[in-house]
Design a protein around this motif. Structure first.
Motif, short mmCIF file in Angstrom:
data_model
loop_
_atom_site.label_atom_id
_atom_site.label_comp_id
_atom_site.label_asym_id
_atom_site.label_seq_id
_atom_site.Cartn_x
_atom_site.Cartn_y
_atom_site.Cartn_z
N THR A 2 0.86 -1.19 0.00
CA THR A 2 0.00 0.00 0.00
C THR A 2 0.89 1.23 0.00
OG1 THR A 2 -0.14 0.04 2.43
CG2 THR A 2 -1.87 -1.16 1.24
N TRP A 3 0.36 2.32 -0.57
CA TRP A 3 1.11 3.56 -0.72
C TRP A 3 0.27 4.73 -0.25
CZ3 TRP A 3 6.15 3.58 -2.26
CH2 TRP A 3 6.64 2.37 -2.77
N THR A 4 0.92 5.71 0.37
CA THR A 4 0.26 6.92 0.86
C THR A 4 0.95 8.13 0.24
OG1 THR A 4 -0.18 5.85 2.97
CG2 THR A 4 -0.34 8.24 2.93
N LYS A 5 0.15 9.07 -0.29
CA LYS A 5 0.72 10.28 -0.87
C LYS A 5 1.26 11.16 0.25
CE LYS A 5 -1.95 12.84 -3.38
NZ LYS A 5 -2.66 13.80 -4.21
N LYS A 6 2.52 11.56 0.14
CA LYS A 6 3.17 12.40 1.14
C LYS A 6 3.37 13.82 0.64
CE LYS A 6 3.43 9.36 4.30
NZ LYS A 6 2.67 9.53 5.54
N ALA A 7 3.46 14.01 -0.67
CA ALA A 7 3.68 15.36 -1.19
C ALA A 7 3.23 15.44 -2.65
CB ALA A 7 5.15 15.74 -1.09
N HIS A 8 2.76 16.60 -3.03
CA HIS A 8 2.42 16.93 -4.41
C HIS A 8 3.12 18.25 -4.69
CE1 HIS A 8 -0.42 16.68 -7.87
NE2 HIS A 8 -0.02 17.92 -7.96
N ARG A 9 4.13 18.22 -5.52
CA ARG A 9 4.96 19.39 -5.77
C ARG A 9 5.13 19.61 -7.27
NH1 ARG A 9 4.16 20.04 -1.02
NH2 ARG A 9 5.65 19.89 0.66
N ILE A 10 5.57 20.81 -7.60
CA ILE A 10 5.86 21.11 -8.99
C ILE A 10 7.34 20.82 -9.24
CG2 ILE A 10 5.94 22.91 -10.75
CD1 ILE A 10 3.60 24.24 -9.27
N PHE A 11 7.59 19.68 -9.88
CA PHE A 11 8.95 19.30 -10.27
C PHE A 11 8.87 18.31 -11.41
CE2 PHE A 11 8.23 16.32 -6.61
CZ PHE A 11 8.24 15.14 -7.31
N HIS A 12 9.97 18.15 -12.10
CA HIS A 12 10.09 17.19 -13.20
C HIS A 12 11.41 16.45 -13.04
CE1 HIS A 12 7.02 19.78 -14.86
NE2 HIS A 12 7.87 20.78 -14.83
N HIS A 13 11.46 15.24 -13.57
CA HIS A 13 12.69 14.45 -13.62
C HIS A 13 13.38 14.35 -12.25
CE1 HIS A 13 11.93 14.95 -17.82
NE2 HIS A 13 12.12 16.24 -17.74
N ALA A 14 12.59 14.18 -11.22
CA ALA A 14 13.11 14.17 -9.85
C ALA A 14 13.80 12.85 -9.51
CB ALA A 14 11.99 14.43 -8.86
N ARG A 15 14.72 12.93 -8.58
CA ARG A 15 15.42 11.75 -8.06
C ARG A 15 15.47 11.85 -6.56
NH1 ARG A 15 14.03 10.06 -11.89
NH2 ARG A 15 15.14 9.43 -13.73
N LEU A 16 15.17 10.73 -5.91
CA LEU A 16 15.26 10.61 -4.45
C LEU A 16 16.66 10.14 -4.08
CD1 LEU A 16 11.94 8.64 -4.03
CD2 LEU A 16 12.37 10.87 -2.99
N PHE A 17 17.21 10.68 -3.01
CA PHE A 17 18.46 10.16 -2.46
C PHE A 17 18.53 10.51 -0.98
CE2 PHE A 17 19.56 14.35 -4.00
CZ PHE A 17 20.44 14.85 -3.06
N ARG A 18 19.41 9.84 -0.30
CA ARG A 18 19.53 10.00 1.15
C ARG A 18 20.96 10.37 1.50
NH1 ARG A 18 20.85 6.69 5.52
NH2 ARG A 18 21.36 4.95 4.19
N ASP A 19 21.08 11.22 2.52
CA ASP A 19 22.38 11.53 3.09
C ASP A 19 22.18 11.56 4.61
OD1 ASP A 19 25.06 12.31 3.40
OD2 ASP A 19 24.51 14.42 3.40
N GLY A 20 22.69 10.56 5.29
CA GLY A 20 22.47 10.45 6.73
C GLY A 20 20.99 10.25 7.03
N ASP A 21 20.44 11.09 7.88
CA ASP A 21 19.02 10.99 8.25
C ASP A 21 18.12 11.82 7.35
OD1 ASP A 21 19.59 9.26 10.32
OD2 ASP A 21 19.74 10.86 11.82
N ARG A 22 18.68 12.51 6.40
CA ARG A 22 17.89 13.37 5.51
C ARG A 22 17.60 12.67 4.19
NH1 ARG A 22 21.39 18.67 6.73
NH2 ARG A 22 20.27 19.33 8.59
N VAL A 23 16.38 12.89 3.71
CA VAL A 23 15.97 12.42 2.38
C VAL A 23 15.80 13.65 1.50
CG1 VAL A 23 14.17 11.27 1.05
CG2 VAL A 23 14.79 10.40 3.31
#
Length: 97
Positions: A57-78
């Protein structure tokens, strides 16, 4: 490369694939096991979803204006790094909440 799940899971499906396009998927598995997923919607905006049950199951967390986005993590930050005429960066210190 290790698979995140044992079976195929459809995260998001277009209501009208002829006019509403979904692309630029990005997925990130956090140390807690939470999965974050981002994608673009018809070159207008993007969404970020989260799953705490291995992708069932999935829950929407954000709806933003962006394109070609990439998720990455550094320490405790996403981070979400994307484009909206200029480079945009979103950051979360609470696993995408």
């Amino acid at each position: 490369m290790q698979s995140l799940c044992k079976e195929e899971i459809i995260i998001r499906r277009s209501a009208d694939p002829k006019t509403l396009f979904m692309y630029s998927p990005s997925i990130l598995k956090l140390p807690s096991g939470r999965l974050l997923f981002s994608y673009d919607i018809s070159d207008k905006d993007g969404e970020i979803l989260a799953s705490d049950d291995g992708g069932k199951t999935w829950t929407k967390k954000a709806h933003r204006i962006f394109h070609h986005a990439r998720l990455f993590r550094d320490g405790d930050r996403v981070y979400v790094l994307g484009v909206n005429k200029d480079i945009v960066i979103f950051v979360s210190e609470d696993e995408g909440e």
